[in-house]
Design a protein around this motif. Sequence first.
Motif, PDB file in Angstrom:
ATOM      1  N   LEU A  53      90.766  67.477  76.139  1.00 39.46           N
ATOM      2  CA  LEU A  53      90.273  66.355  75.332  1.00 39.46           C
ATOM      3  C   LEU A  53      91.421  65.671  74.579  1.00 39.46           C
ATOM      4  N   THR A  54      92.390  66.450  74.143  1.00 41.03           N
ATOM      5  CA  THR A  54      93.551  65.869  73.458  1.00 41.03           C
ATOM      6  C   THR A  54      94.347  64.990  74.404  1.00 41.03           C
ATOM      7  N   VAL A  55      94.513  65.433  75.638  1.00 44.24           N
ATOM      8  CA  VAL A  55      95.215  64.636  76.651  1.00 44.24           C
ATOM      9  C   VAL A  55      94.529  63.283  76.835  1.00 44.24           C
ATOM     10  N   LEU A  56      93.234  63.272  76.958  1.00 45.27           N
ATOM     11  CA  LEU A  56      92.489  62.021  77.145  1.00 45.27           C
ATOM     12  C   LEU A  56      92.652  61.098  75.945  1.00 45.27           C
ATOM     13  N   ALA A  57      92.641  61.672  74.751  1.00 43.34           N
ATOM     14  CA  ALA A  57      92.773  60.853  73.547  1.00 43.34           C
ATOM     15  C   ALA A  57      94.137  60.187  73.471  1.00 43.34           C
ATOM     16  N   TYR A  58      95.202  60.914  73.808  1.00 44.12           N
ATOM     17  CA  TYR A  58      96.539  60.335  73.769  1.00 44.12           C
ATOM     18  C   TYR A  58      96.696  59.236  74.821  1.00 44.12           C
ATOM     19  N   LEU A  59      96.079  59.432  75.977  1.00 43.55           N
ATOM     20  CA  LEU A  59      96.126  58.400  77.021  1.00 43.55           C
ATOM     21  C   LEU A  59      95.465  57.113  76.531  1.00 43.55           C
ATOM     22  N   LEU A  89      92.689  55.434  65.901  1.00 46.35           N
ATOM     23  CA  LEU A  89      91.460  56.205  66.092  1.00 46.35           C
ATOM     24  C   LEU A  89      91.655  57.263  67.170  1.00 46.35           C
ATOM     25  N   PHE A  90      92.209  56.847  68.327  1.00 49.10           N
ATOM     26  CA  PHE A  90      92.410  57.796  69.420  1.00 49.10           C
ATOM     27  C   PHE A  90      93.507  58.817  69.089  1.00 49.10           C
ATOM     28  N   LEU A  91      94.537  58.364  68.360  1.00 41.61           N
ATOM     29  CA  LEU A  91      95.566  59.309  67.945  1.00 41.61           C
ATOM     30  C   LEU A  91      94.974  60.352  67.004  1.00 41.61           C
ATOM     31  N   GLY A  92      94.084  59.926  66.112  1.00 45.21           N
ATOM     32  CA  GLY A  92      93.421  60.865  65.209  1.00 45.21           C
ATOM     33  C   GLY A  92      92.542  61.855  65.948  1.00 45.21           C
ATOM     34  N   ILE A  93      91.859  61.388  66.987  1.00 47.70           N
ATOM     35  CA  ILE A  93      91.031  62.296  67.788  1.00 47.70           C
ATOM     36  C   ILE A  93      91.901  63.364  68.436  1.00 47.70           C
ATOM     37  N   ALA A 113      88.532  63.531  61.736  1.00 44.64           N
ATOM     38  CA  ALA A 113      87.375  64.222  61.154  1.00 44.64           C
ATOM     39  C   ALA A 113      86.361  64.587  62.231  1.00 44.64           C
ATOM     40  N   LEU A 114      86.050  63.632  63.097  1.00 39.58           N
ATOM     41  CA  LEU A 114      85.090  63.887  64.163  1.00 39.58           C
ATOM     42  C   LEU A 114      85.602  64.963  65.114  1.00 39.58           C
ATOM     43  N   ALA A 115      86.861  64.844  65.505  1.00 37.44           N
ATOM     44  CA  ALA A 115      87.422  65.771  66.485  1.00 37.44           C
ATOM     45  C   ALA A 115      87.567  67.183  65.922  1.00 37.44           C
ATOM     46  N   ALA A 116      87.951  67.302  64.649  1.00 38.84           N
ATOM     47  CA  ALA A 116      88.201  68.631  64.082  1.00 38.84           C
ATOM     48  C   ALA A 116      86.935  69.475  64.015  1.00 38.84           C
ATOM     49  N   VAL A 146      92.294  54.903  58.076  1.00 42.81           N
ATOM     50  CA  VAL A 146      90.853  55.162  58.094  1.00 42.81           C
ATOM     51  C   VAL A 146      90.391  55.510  59.507  1.00 42.81           C
ATOM     52  N   LEU A 147      90.805  54.721  60.493  1.00 41.31           N
ATOM     53  CA  LEU A 147      90.388  55.019  61.858  1.00 41.31           C
ATOM     54  C   LEU A 147      91.020  56.321  62.348  1.00 41.31           C
TER      55      LEU A 147
END
Length: 405
Positions: free
Chosen positions: A383-389, A234-238, A362-365, A355-356
């Motif tokens: 925001l991408t940095v935070l998601a990868y963390l 999920l976070f990787l997708g974000i 989808a949400l992030a794009a 799916v996640l």
Amino acid sequence: MAPIVTSAHVARISPPVWRILFHSVLFGLALNIADLLFNFYLVSLGYGPDTAGLLSTVSRGAGMLFGVPLGLLIDRFGAQRAIIAALATYCLGWIFILQATALWPLIAAQFIIGASFLMATMAVTPLLASVTFDRERTNAFGLNASATLMIGLVGSVLGGMLPTLAAGLLGVGPQETAAYRLALSVVIGLSLLAMLPLLRPLPIAQERHEGGVDAPVAPPLPLRRLLRFALAGLFLGIGGGMILPFQNLFFRAQFGLSDAAVGVVLALVSLGMGIGALLGPPVTQRIGLRRGAALLRIWAIAGMLMMLAPVLLFAVVGFFLRGLFISASFPMNDALVMRYTPINQRGMAASLLNVLWAGGWALAAVISGFIQVQWGFTPIIILTVLAYLLSGVTILTLRIPNEDW
């Protein structure tokens, strides 16, 4: 550190894995051309980054909506059949989208493409797991990811040249809709070719460990356990959804690059991603599968932060490093999940991972598209940095045996 790939590694690749790798190369080539040119095609139709973000959301949203049912179908009918059916539907989606100009037909066609793409890509994970033994699975996953990503080097360069070639054939400008439409038709042809290696049945390599996840009938995992395995996706997708649908627009908007120059940059990035996928196995042999998958994902943050610099070289190197570390991480995480998932649930596990991931993307794009219109790319990178963390920390905190440290 051990060599990335040796002749012994290559010699141990079984014929079924070679066939899957050949499929991945052809489909990866199609995907890279599509990724490079589709946003430019939308711009030629008069649409902006907000529409590009919306359509990316539609694509991932389709996968999110149908991911679990498709995972059940993969477990029921087999991953190999699922990939062939998905590729056929993917081609139909592209035929429709290249005939559309209005927004709603574009959305409908992108919905078909998104669901088909996700089914084709998520079925590869259980297919590879089914034709490999646990001792060879990590290398096979890394090689397959590398094959898909390294071909991006060719796909990005070829994709950057195709509009000019198409324009010469049609007698129009290289940024005209007709040129992009003809160039994108190559995606359909390559996707059809990607079916060929999988048309004959693949033999199954089954390790019959009594009571283990590779046993023919193993106790199923509860849904909450499968969801916990998939949470890092999920976070990787974000993180991916924030920046990857707009990578071509980033380099055009920030540095004024031409389509061909953007293609060269993305080709270099694809090279880094392909190298990264090969780095995963030796890194995890040294520090463990779980720790390697997590830390590689966290190390991508350094690359993202370099993209904040208003210097082309820094941005390119940073994006290269992002791709290197993320692509090293995700096949290792897939291998980790497959290791602790029973055979008869691997399609479901792969579908939840996707799916996640698709839901986060989808949400992030769609959010990213609107943020860009107002504030540009700086908040997107943060925001991408935070998601990868968060994705890396989620893997580190999985409750699985200590041997994977």
